[in-house]
Design an enzyme around this catalytic site. Structure first.
Site, PDB file in Angstrom:
ATOM      1  N   HIS A 131     -10.631   6.017  -1.037  1.00  0.00           N
ATOM      2  CA  HIS A 131     -10.803   5.376   0.286  1.00  0.00           C
ATOM      3  C   HIS A 131     -11.825   4.231   0.248  1.00  0.00           C
ATOM      4  CE1 HIS A 131      -9.346   9.416   2.131  1.00  0.00           C
ATOM      5  NE2 HIS A 131      -8.358   8.553   2.093  1.00  0.00           N
TER       6      HIS A 131
ATOM      7  N   ASN B 146       0.867  -1.172   0.000  1.00  0.00           N
ATOM      8  CA  ASN B 146       0.000   0.000   0.000  1.00  0.00           C
ATOM      9  C   ASN B 146       0.908   1.227   0.000  1.00  0.00           C
ATOM     10  OD1 ASN B 146      -1.725   2.074   0.649  1.00  0.00           O
ATOM     11  ND2 ASN B 146      -2.695   1.019   2.364  1.00  0.00           N
TER      12      ASN B 146
END
Ligand code: ADP
Length: 402
Positions: A179, A9
């Site tokens: 998100h 990530n």
């Protein structure tokens, strides 16, 4: 048989990673770590810790570029005691209009996603660099892309379509949101917890360095504050959020007059709206909420104004999304600020009592996952940490089974 899954990530100056062991349907975190401060002239940080929180690596190397940063991660994970991954899941903010499903990564897929770097300019170049290097450094290990935009892929036409002429919409310019893995993880948490009492009208505010908010009906996203890129919507640490497009034109004209060429002017404008604005721009101090709260404690008026603007815009969106949903059953705060900053939650919800949002200030001051609304509050208000990495592992396992 155990199946270690590596999750990668990346942000603009960091690579976060974790390894999960999966066996017989059970998923357990083995370790997590990060390289931080990539590209900085100061020393960076590189750490790995086990699931018990014990540090296995804790270094402060120079990390001049991404290549060095990822080599640290890959070098450490290639040696015992770390298991060789059986699969790798990559978080990606947005794959563009043609890549909307989570899937196995191929060189062609990377090229396709690379065409839309401008849709998440702070995130996509790093993510793509890491996808290519991971394929080289872990040969034969399947890599999968897990998109934040996946959660928002079925937004209704009225929130997906931006008010621009059709030829530009046809170029892929529309609301993708961001998100999404965090929103998915909150929805999945609530579904697991009590499927019968899943809130039909739900607002989730993901307040991290980047901040966004989503209106969710019956578990499906119906609106989200970030738009084509993560620059829109709420005020973020160093991003403007929604701003009159006339401001951009005004700035662009000024920049174009003194810089050589349109691309140079656009690059400078990008820096202003993405890296120098938001909490940092208004406070003139920092993008970090914890530091801003400390500065407010010392009487810093600019820090107070930055946080007031942040909470004001957040409150406006809570109101707008309550209208979008025709009322509200649950409001969830998540992300670094959403989870940890009781003052932001209280300030954003101040004055919303007539809309049914009534906080219990003692509960709001508690740490970690909690219900923070008062008994009898028509809207339940909760704090739930996001679990993006777990969502990625879930997607990877499903994709491998298929
Ligand atoms: P990212 O978007 O980079 O993943 P995070 O979700 O970790 O970011 O959120 C970072 C933000 O959370 C920063 O503004 C940080 O100051 C804030 N934060 C973290 N802990 C606290 C705390 N205890 N009190 C206030 N703010 C906090």
């Amino acid at each position: 048989m155990t199946l270690p899954v590596l999750v990668l990530n990346s942000g603009s100056s960091s690579i976060k990673f974790s390894v999960y062991e999966t066996a017989n349907g059970e998923v357990a975190k083995l370790l997590e770590g990060a390289v931080d401060g990539i590209g900085s002239s100061a020393l960076g940080k590189f750490w790995i810790q086990g699931a018990d929180g014990v540090k296995l690596v804790d270094e402060t190397p120079a990390i001049p570029d991404l290549e060095t940063g990822f080599a640290l991660v890959a070098g450490a994970l290639a040696q015992p005691p770390f298991p060789q991954p059986a699969a790798i899941g990559h978080r990606m903010v947005c794959g563009g209009p043609t890549v909307t499903e989570n899937q196995r990564i191929t060189p062609e897929l990377i090229e396709e996603m690379e065409r839309y770097t401008a849709f998440a300019p702070l995130h996509t170049p790093t993510a793509i660099f890491i996808m290519r290097r991971a394929a080289e450094l872990f040969p034969g290990v399947p890599n999968f892309v897990c998109l934040d935009s996946y959660f928002h892929r079925n937004l209704p036409e009225v929130t997906r379509q931006l008010p621009i002429p059709e030829p530009y919409a046809a170029m892929g310019v529309r609301r993708f949101g961001a998100h999404g893995l965090s929103y998915e993880s909150i929805v999945s948490h609530l579904q697991r917890e009590n499927p019968e009492r899943f809130p039909s009208r739900l607002i989730v505010a993901h307040l991290g360095n980047g901040a966004s908010i989503s209106a969710i009906r019956g578990g499906r996203g119906v609106d989200t504050s970030m738009g084509l890129t993560p620059t829109g919507g709420l005020i973020s640490g160093s991003r403007t959020g929604d701003i009159d497009p006339g401001v951009l034109l005004f700035l662009l004209r000024g920049l174009a007059a003194r810089l050589p060429g349109t691309v140079a002017a656009a690059d400078e404008l990008e820096k202003i709206v993405s890296k120098q604005s938001g909490l940092l721009g208004v406070s003139g101090l920092t993008n970090d909420m914890r530091s801003l709260r400390a500065a407010i404690g010392e009487g810093n008026a600019a820090a107070r104004l930055a946080v007031d603007e942040f909470c004001y815009v957040l409150r406006k969106f809570i109101g707008a999304y309550t209208a979008v949903l025709g009322g509200l059953d649950m409001l969830v705060f998540t992300g670094g600020i959403g989870e940890n900053d009781a003052a932001t939650r209280a300030e954003a919800c101040a004055g919303l009592e007539d809309m049914g949002i009534i906080l219990d200030l003692a509960r709001n001051a508690s740490r970690g996952e909690a219900t923070i609304s008062a008994d009898g509050s028509p809207v339940t208000v909760r704090v739930i940490p996001p679990a993006e990495d777990l969502m990625i592992v879930g997607h990877v396992l499903r994709l491998m089974r298929n």
